[in-house]
Scaffold this motif. Structure first.
Motif, PDB file in Angstrom:
ATOM      1  N   ILE A  28       0.774  -1.203  -0.054  1.00  0.00           N
ATOM      2  CA  ILE A  28      -0.079   0.115  -0.008  1.00  0.00           C
ATOM      3  C   ILE A  28       0.628   1.276   0.154  1.00  0.00           C
ATOM      4  O   ILE A  28       0.759   2.226  -0.767  1.00  0.00           O
ATOM      5  CB  ILE A  28      -0.900   0.080   1.352  1.00  0.00           C
ATOM      6  N   TYR A  29       1.884   1.318   0.781  1.00  0.00           N
ATOM      7  CA  TYR A  29       2.692   2.463   0.855  1.00  0.00           C
ATOM      8  C   TYR A  29       4.120   2.265   0.427  1.00  0.00           C
ATOM      9  O   TYR A  29       4.962   3.312   0.751  1.00  0.00           O
ATOM     10  CB  TYR A  29       2.683   2.994   2.496  1.00  0.00           C
ATOM     11  N   GLY A  30       4.721   1.396  -0.146  1.00  0.00           N
ATOM     12  CA  GLY A  30       5.942   0.938  -0.434  1.00  0.00           C
ATOM     13  C   GLY A  30       6.545   1.909  -1.457  1.00  0.00           C
ATOM     14  O   GLY A  30       7.730   2.217  -1.859  1.00  0.00           O
ATOM     15  N   ASP A  71      -6.288  -6.592  -7.808  1.00  0.00           N
ATOM     16  CA  ASP A  71      -4.850  -6.042  -8.074  1.00  0.00           C
ATOM     17  C   ASP A  71      -3.987  -6.092  -7.058  1.00  0.00           C
ATOM     18  O   ASP A  71      -2.890  -6.695  -6.673  1.00  0.00           O
ATOM     19  CB  ASP A  71      -4.617  -5.341  -9.430  1.00  0.00           C
ATOM     20  N   MET A  72      -4.598  -5.224  -5.884  1.00  0.00           N
ATOM     21  CA  MET A  72      -3.991  -4.969  -4.704  1.00  0.00           C
ATOM     22  C   MET A  72      -3.662  -6.403  -3.864  1.00  0.00           C
ATOM     23  O   MET A  72      -2.696  -6.527  -3.291  1.00  0.00           O
ATOM     24  CB  MET A  72      -4.780  -4.070  -3.906  1.00  0.00           C
ATOM     25  N   VAL A  73      -4.951  -7.237  -3.999  1.00  0.00           N
ATOM     26  CA  VAL A  73      -4.829  -8.408  -3.227  1.00  0.00           C
ATOM     27  C   VAL A  73      -3.546  -9.239  -3.546  1.00  0.00           C
ATOM     28  O   VAL A  73      -2.763  -9.737  -2.903  1.00  0.00           O
ATOM     29  CB  VAL A  73      -6.062  -9.130  -3.437  1.00  0.00           C
ATOM     30  N   MET A  74      -3.419  -9.360  -5.078  1.00  0.00           N
ATOM     31  CA  MET A  74      -2.313 -10.222  -5.590  1.00  0.00           C
ATOM     32  C   MET A  74      -1.190  -9.480  -5.396  1.00  0.00           C
ATOM     33  O   MET A  74      -0.097 -10.111  -5.262  1.00  0.00           O
ATOM     34  CB  MET A  74      -2.793 -10.194  -7.254  1.00  0.00           C
ATOM     35  N   ARG A  75      -0.940  -8.201  -5.246  1.00  0.00           N
ATOM     36  CA  ARG A  75       0.265  -7.402  -5.088  1.00  0.00           C
ATOM     37  C   ARG A  75       0.691  -7.749  -3.516  1.00  0.00           C
ATOM     38  O   ARG A  75       1.722  -8.066  -3.283  1.00  0.00           O
ATOM     39  CB  ARG A  75       0.094  -5.834  -5.076  1.00  0.00           C
ATOM     40  N   ILE A  76      -0.266  -7.823  -2.829  1.00  0.00           N
ATOM     41  CA  ILE A  76       0.169  -8.002  -1.409  1.00  0.00           C
ATOM     42  C   ILE A  76       0.747  -9.562  -1.177  1.00  0.00           C
ATOM     43  O   ILE A  76       1.631  -9.722  -0.466  1.00  0.00           O
ATOM     44  CB  ILE A  76      -1.115  -7.833  -0.414  1.00  0.00           C
TER      45      ILE A  76
END
Length: 238
Positions: free
Chosen positions: A29-31, A200-205
């Motif tokens: 989220i914040y990287g 997409d965020m879930v996949m990123r996490i």
């Protein structure tokens, strides 16, 4: 005593993995301080066209919203050019729901601190009881990793079968109200953050989390092998 030590080691490694999961959320989220991932997502889902906004304005809103979620801003309110007129991007429902999200996120960061402290105390216990740290902790990590592997596999199957349903269950578990149910026709925030964005965020996490697990797995394997060959060397000398 061995049983207690094993339980302590397993709990310590379980806490470490939970801390890694929370850290994966934070990095995903914040990287990126410039939020390039968000901009790519906005382009992918044609957010600017949906909101009738310039990308620069959307990114300004995004930056403000992220500052709010991390506790740098007190009130979720920012005026911008949207749908051809200057107005507050967020409405009252946005503010109420995002306050819940903020509390959940900041609570997660506090939980990570607790998990790491618990792990440190348990490792100190193992040291004081003269446990074989290398053998005990590596074995405990592999066991804890096995438990999480089952959980991750179950989540992946759930997301693959029906992400919308899984996403709904997540909200029903972590939120005690229905403020998360937005109407795209009236709410700008849900147009800026469509369901595809969250997928997409879930996949990123998940990518960060699995990557961290594999990195720690490699470290534990190296420690395990070093301890094994050291043991073989001692028995060989005898």
């Amino acid at each position: 005593m061995k049983t207690i030590q094993r339980a302590a080691a397993f709990t310590a490694m379980f806490c470490v993995i939970i801390a890694m999961l929370i850290t994966s959320f934070q990095i995903a989220i914040y990287g990126d301080p410039d939020y390039r991932f968000y901009q790519k997502e906005y382009e992918k889902y044609q957010v600017t066209e949906s909101l009738y906004m310039d990308m620069e304005d959307v990114m300004e809103v995004t930056s403000y919203m992220m500052d709010y979620l991390i506790g740098k801003e007190e009130v979720l309110s920012i005026e911008t050019e949207v749908e051809g007129r200057t107005q507050d991007f967020f409405n009252e429902q946005d503010r109420l729901h995002m306050e819940d999200v903020k509390n959940l996120f900041l609570g997660g960061l506090k939980l990570r601190t607790v998990m790491l402290l618990v792990a440190a105390v348990l490792v100190l216990f193992l040291i004081l009881t003269k446990a074989d740290l290398k053998k005990m902790l590596t074995g405990a990590y592999f066991a804890a990793l096995g438990v999480f592997a089952i959980l991750i596999a179950g989540l992946l199957v759930s997301f693959a079968v029906d992400f919308t349903a899984s996403f709904t269950v997540f909200h029903e578990i972590f939120f005690t109200n229905d403020l998360w149910m937005f109407d795209p026709a009236e709410d700008y925030m849900i147009r800026m953050l469509p369901e595809g964005f969250f997928y997409d965020m879930v996949m990123r996490i998940g990518a960060f989390f699995v990557g961290g697990l594999m990195l720690l797995f490699a470290v534990m394997m190296a420690v395990r092998q070093k301890a094994f060959w050291k043991y073989r060397g001692k028995t060989g000398e005898k």
